[in-house]
Design a protein around this motif. Structure first.
Motif, PDB file in Angstrom:
ATOM      1  N   LYS A 159      28.364   1.265 -33.603  1.00 41.91           N
ATOM      2  CA  LYS A 159      27.241   1.101 -32.679  1.00 41.91           C
ATOM      3  C   LYS A 159      26.865  -0.374 -32.546  1.00 41.91           C
ATOM      4  O   LYS A 159      26.648  -0.875 -31.434  1.00 41.91           O
ATOM      5  N   PHE A 160      26.790  -1.072 -33.685  1.00 38.72           N
ATOM      6  CA  PHE A 160      26.468  -2.496 -33.643  1.00 38.72           C
ATOM      7  C   PHE A 160      27.552  -3.273 -32.901  1.00 38.72           C
ATOM      8  O   PHE A 160      27.259  -4.125 -32.047  1.00 38.72           O
ATOM      9  N   LEU A 161      28.797  -2.983 -33.202  1.00 38.31           N
ATOM     10  CA  LEU A 161      29.899  -3.715 -32.583  1.00 38.31           C
ATOM     11  C   LEU A 161      29.964  -3.457 -31.085  1.00 38.31           C
ATOM     12  O   LEU A 161      30.279  -4.363 -30.301  1.00 38.31           O
ATOM     13  N   ASN A 162      29.656  -2.231 -30.672  1.00 36.50           N
ATOM     14  CA  ASN A 162      29.623  -1.946 -29.239  1.00 36.50           C
ATOM     15  C   ASN A 162      28.520  -2.736 -28.543  1.00 36.50           C
ATOM     16  O   ASN A 162      28.672  -3.131 -27.383  1.00 36.50           O
ATOM     17  N   GLN A 163      27.405  -2.976 -29.247  1.00 34.89           N
ATOM     18  CA  GLN A 163      26.350  -3.822 -28.702  1.00 34.89           C
ATOM     19  C   GLN A 163      26.859  -5.246 -28.485  1.00 34.89           C
ATOM     20  O   GLN A 163      26.555  -5.880 -27.467  1.00 34.89           O
ATOM     21  N   LEU A 164      27.627  -5.758 -29.460  1.00 35.25           N
ATOM     22  CA  LEU A 164      28.194  -7.103 -29.303  1.00 35.25           C
ATOM     23  C   LEU A 164      29.140  -7.156 -28.113  1.00 35.25           C
ATOM     24  O   LEU A 164      29.087  -8.087 -27.295  1.00 35.25           O
ATOM     25  N   LYS A 165      30.009  -6.162 -28.029  1.00 33.43           N
ATOM     26  CA  LYS A 165      30.968  -6.138 -26.922  1.00 33.43           C
ATOM     27  C   LYS A 165      30.245  -6.092 -25.585  1.00 33.43           C
ATOM     28  O   LYS A 165      30.573  -6.829 -24.643  1.00 33.43           O
ATOM     29  N   LYS A 166      29.217  -5.246 -25.516  1.00 29.83           N
ATOM     30  CA  LYS A 166      28.421  -5.136 -24.294  1.00 29.83           C
ATOM     31  C   LYS A 166      27.722  -6.452 -23.989  1.00 29.83           C
ATOM     32  O   LYS A 166      27.499  -6.796 -22.826  1.00 29.83           O
ATOM     33  N   GLY A 167      27.368  -7.213 -25.039  1.00 29.30           N
ATOM     34  CA  GLY A 167      26.688  -8.489 -24.870  1.00 29.30           C
ATOM     35  C   GLY A 167      27.600  -9.630 -24.483  1.00 29.30           C
ATOM     36  O   GLY A 167      27.135 -10.771 -24.338  1.00 29.30           O
ATOM     37  N   GLY A 168      28.902  -9.362 -24.331  1.00 24.42           N
ATOM     38  CA  GLY A 168      29.822 -10.380 -23.821  1.00 24.42           C
ATOM     39  C   GLY A 168      30.704 -11.054 -24.847  1.00 24.42           C
ATOM     40  O   GLY A 168      31.435 -11.991 -24.517  1.00 24.42           O
ATOM     41  N   TYR A 169      30.676 -10.604 -26.104  1.00 29.05           N
ATOM     42  CA  TYR A 169      31.444 -11.267 -27.152  1.00 29.05           C
ATOM     43  C   TYR A 169      32.882 -10.761 -27.185  1.00 29.05           C
ATOM     44  O   TYR A 169      33.158  -9.584 -26.946  1.00 29.05           O
ATOM     45  N   SER A 170      33.787 -11.667 -27.524  1.00 29.34           N
ATOM     46  CA  SER A 170      35.205 -11.323 -27.624  1.00 29.34           C
ATOM     47  C   SER A 170      35.718 -11.383 -29.062  1.00 29.34           C
ATOM     48  O   SER A 170      36.726 -10.770 -29.380  1.00 29.34           O
ATOM     49  N   HIS A 171      35.019 -12.150 -29.930  1.00 29.18           N
ATOM     50  CA  HIS A 171      35.452 -12.351 -31.305  1.00 29.18           C
ATOM     51  C   HIS A 171      34.258 -12.233 -32.257  1.00 29.18           C
ATOM     52  O   HIS A 171      33.133 -12.599 -31.899  1.00 29.18           O
ATOM     53  N   VAL A 172      34.522 -11.762 -33.461  1.00 27.37           N
ATOM     54  CA  VAL A 172      33.524 -11.717 -34.524  1.00 27.37           C
ATOM     55  C   VAL A 172      34.044 -12.556 -35.679  1.00 27.37           C
ATOM     56  O   VAL A 172      35.137 -12.294 -36.203  1.00 27.37           O
ATOM     57  N   TRP A 173      33.280 -13.576 -36.054  1.00 30.41           N
ATOM     58  CA  TRP A 173      33.638 -14.399 -37.217  1.00 30.41           C
ATOM     59  C   TRP A 173      32.792 -13.915 -38.391  1.00 30.41           C
ATOM     60  O   TRP A 173      31.574 -14.017 -38.394  1.00 30.41           O
ATOM     61  N   LEU A 174      33.484 -13.378 -39.395  1.00 28.78           N
ATOM     62  CA  LEU A 174      32.847 -12.852 -40.599  1.00 28.78           C
ATOM     63  C   LEU A 174      32.889 -13.916 -41.684  1.00 28.78           C
ATOM     64  O   LEU A 174      33.968 -14.293 -42.155  1.00 28.78           O
ATOM     65  N   ILE A 175      31.714 -14.424 -42.099  1.00 29.70           N
ATOM     66  CA  ILE A 175      31.700 -15.416 -43.175  1.00 29.70           C
ATOM     67  C   ILE A 175      31.246 -14.748 -44.470  1.00 29.70           C
ATOM     68  O   ILE A 175      30.500 -13.781 -44.479  1.00 29.70           O
ATOM     69  N   GLY A 176      31.757 -15.280 -45.574  1.00 30.87           N
ATOM     70  CA  GLY A 176      31.429 -14.709 -46.870  1.00 30.87           C
ATOM     71  C   GLY A 176      32.263 -13.499 -47.225  1.00 30.87           C
ATOM     72  O   GLY A 176      31.923 -12.755 -48.153  1.00 30.87           O
ATOM     73  N   VAL A 177      33.366 -13.282 -46.513  1.00 33.03           N
ATOM     74  CA  VAL A 177      34.244 -12.138 -46.785  1.00 33.03           C
ATOM     75  C   VAL A 177      35.066 -12.362 -48.047  1.00 33.03           C
ATOM     76  O   VAL A 177      35.217 -11.455 -48.877  1.00 33.03           O
ATOM     77  N   LEU A 178      35.614 -13.556 -48.202  1.00 32.64           N
ATOM     78  CA  LEU A 178      36.465 -13.825 -49.354  1.00 32.64           C
ATOM     79  C   LEU A 178      35.646 -13.792 -50.640  1.00 32.64           C
ATOM     80  O   LEU A 178      34.480 -14.200 -50.673  1.00 32.64           O
ATOM     81  N   ALA A 179      36.258 -13.294 -51.708  1.00 32.33           N
ATOM     82  CA  ALA A 179      35.572 -13.191 -52.995  1.00 32.33           C
ATOM     83  C   ALA A 179      35.141 -14.571 -53.456  1.00 32.33           C
ATOM     84  O   ALA A 179      35.973 -15.460 -53.628  1.00 32.33           O
ATOM     85  N   HIS A 180      33.835 -14.740 -53.649  1.00 33.94           N
ATOM     86  CA  HIS A 180      33.329 -16.036 -54.071  1.00 33.94           C
ATOM     87  C   HIS A 180      32.417 -15.869 -55.287  1.00 33.94           C
ATOM     88  O   HIS A 180      31.905 -14.784 -55.567  1.00 33.94           O
ATOM     89  N   ALA A 181      32.246 -16.956 -56.009  1.00 38.52           N
ATOM     90  CA  ALA A 181      31.482 -16.917 -57.259  1.00 38.52           C
ATOM     91  C   ALA A 181      30.028 -16.547 -56.988  1.00 38.52           C
ATOM     92  O   ALA A 181      29.390 -17.109 -56.099  1.00 38.52           O
ATOM     93  N   SER A 182      29.507 -15.599 -57.755  1.00 33.25           N
ATOM     94  CA  SER A 182      28.099 -15.225 -57.692  1.00 33.25           C
ATOM     95  C   SER A 182      27.626 -14.914 -59.104  1.00 33.25           C
ATOM     96  O   SER A 182      28.433 -14.781 -60.031  1.00 33.25           O
ATOM     97  N   THR A 183      26.320 -14.772 -59.277  1.00 33.27           N
ATOM     98  CA  THR A 183      25.780 -14.493 -60.610  1.00 33.27           C
ATOM     99  C   THR A 183      25.776 -12.990 -60.920  1.00 33.27           C
ATOM    100  O   THR A 183      25.431 -12.592 -62.030  1.00 33.27           O
ATOM    101  N   THR A 184      26.135 -12.163 -59.938  1.00 36.73           N
ATOM    102  CA  THR A 184      26.144 -10.722 -60.160  1.00 36.73           C
ATOM    103  C   THR A 184      27.326 -10.330 -61.047  1.00 36.73           C
ATOM    104  O   THR A 184      28.455 -10.780 -60.820  1.00 36.73           O
ATOM    105  N   ASP A 185      27.051  -9.501 -62.031  1.00 41.63           N
ATOM    106  CA  ASP A 185      28.045  -9.134 -63.047  1.00 41.63           C
ATOM    107  C   ASP A 185      28.902  -7.964 -62.562  1.00 41.63           C
ATOM    108  O   ASP A 185      28.397  -6.852 -62.352  1.00 41.63           O
ATOM    109  N   TYR A 186      30.195  -8.227 -62.386  1.00 38.28           N
ATOM    110  CA  TYR A 186      31.137  -7.181 -62.009  1.00 38.28           C
ATOM    111  C   TYR A 186      32.243  -7.009 -63.055  1.00 38.28           C
ATOM    112  O   TYR A 186      33.332  -6.533 -62.740  1.00 38.28           O
TER     113      TYR A 186
END
Length: 565
Positions: free
Chosen positions: A43-70
């Motif tokens: 639903k969100f992505l269809n809103q973007l498409k309807k709004g004229g967007y052709s690409h989505v740039w996702l930042i913070g996808v790659l595993a990066h250092a955080s203080t959360t314990d996994y």
């Protein structure tokens, strides 16, 4: 209808889907919550498409250092003293072959959830861009997800020498890392690094400051930086091969493009070597370079290596100053001329994760003052354009999240949520029910502008003609506050007029005969100018001998479709 012009929606999944409103300063994931891959719904992505967007740039996808314990999931323990904020910097990547567990509903299934998101974006008719961070890695880098047969970065390094062409990192032999400022630490363990590695921003000291990229370590591409930048490329450096493998790995996951972080801090020779190899296997993949040195622009575009470059130090900087009243609008002409032959290769924007929000106290103080700059950004050429999530709602970036502080930027280091985006989300409905009237109007403006840029061939494909020289001596056109240009292709022509003044103005715009000759449009006497952005249905009639007279709103603008009477 497939867009002819690229429009990129840049978003931070950690914040986009987070509906928790606790927002405790320096809060943990448990306290403040975190958006997930699954929150980026169809639903969100269809809103973007309807709004004229052709690409989505996702930042913070790659595993990066955080203080959360996994650690219970086999993910190595992290050290708060070498992490910025609790969520950590998306550009301190701790595993180039993994995605961030914060973003997964099921941590063990995090890669499957990411792959499903890529599929959803494609089903919505858009393409996916992720970051590639080639210059540095997280200080405590350790890959648990690398493919079989792939060596760890630094596993074969000779740490007794400062530099070796075969090393993946630069070292400070005999020196231990010393953090030079108060840091939070775990009670039972302290991070140790001996010998110290060189910090990501070319900081050759074991005592990086808070202003350095102290959470990262510099990768070695075979250049002896401390000895005259001597290049050792006779044998392909090991880091080159490792980073090529990373690009291939993600390309195989149906990624459509890479935004390359700090591309100019990596030798040009590497890009000329690696990009053709990736494109040979994945011909349609895009490479977009974050770059700030205009002298290097054409080198990075040569031989069809990078597809697009940031236009931050050119058009962005000038537009910001013009919008704030620090420079005359006529300076936009010089910014465009400086990249004239490659303007179509420059990525235009007025916001991104590094820059202050347009609506912040440090920029224009309100999103409603941004349309003039946005019209120029979106319409001056066929080049790609980027919008940062929340920009179209007038998000102010004035929260004091924690590490980021109140600086007019939306934090990339903290667990947080944005009030404007939460209300737009509206429990997954992604509608305007909870938005204010001003937010709805601004969102509507962005959607209409982008739709026009996709629909009108003059904007998506057309040539550019600067009208400023024809109006410098025009006493009814203020070349310090207004900017005007034409875009056209074939028999289609659009006039753009923007006003950076904080009051509505009546202006006269001269359109010289040469402009019509440039577009091959015969002067048959009178022309109609029909407004496209406003709701007005009234044409304005003008001729070459009788210039167009129009009213332009404060910090706004209009696009007029020109046709013969």
């Amino acid at each position: 209808m497939k867009p002819r012009k690229i429009f990129i929606y840049q978003l931070l999944p950690r914040l986009l889907g987070n509906t928790q409103a606790n927002n405790i300063q320096n809060g943990t994931l448990e306290e403040n919550g975190c958006g997930k891959f699954n929150d980026i719904t169809g639903k969100f992505l269809n809103q973007l498409k309807k709004g004229g967007y052709s690409h989505v740039w996702l930042i913070g996808v790659l595993a990066h250092a955080s203080t959360t314990d996994y650690t219970q999931y086999g993910i190595p323990r992290e050290y708060p003293e070498i992490i910025k904020g609790n969520a950590g910097s998306p550009y301190a990547v701790r595993d180039v072959y993994d995605v961030d567990p914060d973003l997964a509903m099921n941590v063990n299934g995090r890669m499957r959830e990411f792959e499903a998101l890529v599929e959803r974006i494609h089903r919505a008719g858009m393409e996916v861009i992720i970051d590639f961070v080639p210059n540095h890695l997280a200080r405590n880098y350790k890959s648990i997800n690398r493919p079989e047969g792939v060596d760890e970065f630094g596993c074969n390094d000779d740490t007794s020498v400062a530099f070796s062409p075969g090393n993946n990192f630069y070292y400070l032999p005999g020196e231990e890392l010393e953090i030079q400022f108060p840091v939070k630490k775990m009670a039972d363990v302290t991070y140790r690094e001996s010998p110290a590695k060189v910090t990501g921003n070319d900081c050759f000291t074991n005592k990086p400051t808070p202003y350095d990229w102290y959470e990262t370590v510099k990768l070695n591409y075979g250049i002896d930086i401390q000895n005259g930048y001597i290049k050792h490329f006779s044998k392909i450096p090991d880091t080159w091969n490792k980073m090529r493998d990373v690009l291939i790995y993600w390309s195989k996951k149906n990624i459509d493009g890479f935004r390359v972080d700090m591309a100019e801090m990596v030798p040009l020779e590497f890009w000329r070597w690696v990009i053709p190899q990736v494109k040979k296997e994945f011909p349609k993949i895009l490479f977009l370079a974050e770059i700030y040195n205009p002298d290097a622009y054409r080198l990075f575009l040569a031989h069809d290596n990078f597809d697009y470059l940031y236009d931050k130090v050119g058009l962005y900087d000038v537009l910001r100053d013009v919008a704030c009243g620090y420079r005359p609008s006529s300076d936009i002409t010089f910014a465009l001329n400086n990249v004239g032959d490659i303007q179509h290769k420059m990525l235009n924007f007025i916001e991104n994760h590094d820059e202050q929000r347009v609506a912040s106290d440090y920029f224009l103080k309100d999103g409603k003052h941004g349309p003039a700059a946005m019209i120029v950004t979106a319409c001056v050429n066929v080049n790609p354009v980027m919008i940062y999530f929340g920009q179209e709602l007038g998000e102010r970036g004035m929260d004091e999240e924690g590490f980021s502080g109140k600086n007019g930027r939306t934090s990339i280091f903290d667990y947080w949520s944005l009030d404007t985006v939460r209300r737009w989300n509206n429990n997954g409905k992604w509608d305007d029910t909870l938005l204010t009237g001003e937010e709805r109007a601004l969102q509507k403006f962005y959607a209409k502008l982008l739709t026009l840029c996709n629909r009108e061939r003059a904007l998506s494909e057309g040539l550019f003609y600067d009208l400023m020289p024809a109006n410098y001596d025009n006493f009814e056109f203020d070349s310090t506050k207004q900017f005007a240009f034409l875009r056209g292709t074939g028999d289609e022509l659009i006039l753009a007029v923007v006003n950076f003044d904080n009051k509505e103005v009546d202006v006269v715009v001269n359109i010289p005969t040469h402009a019509m000759d440039f577009f091959g449009i015969p002067d048959n006497g009178s022309f109609n100018a029909f407004p496209l952005l406003s709701d007005s249905k009234f044409n304005t009639v003008f001729s070459i001998d009788s210039p167009i007279r129009i009213k332009v709103g404060a910090t706004s603008g209009e696009l007029y479709k020109i046709s013969s009477c």
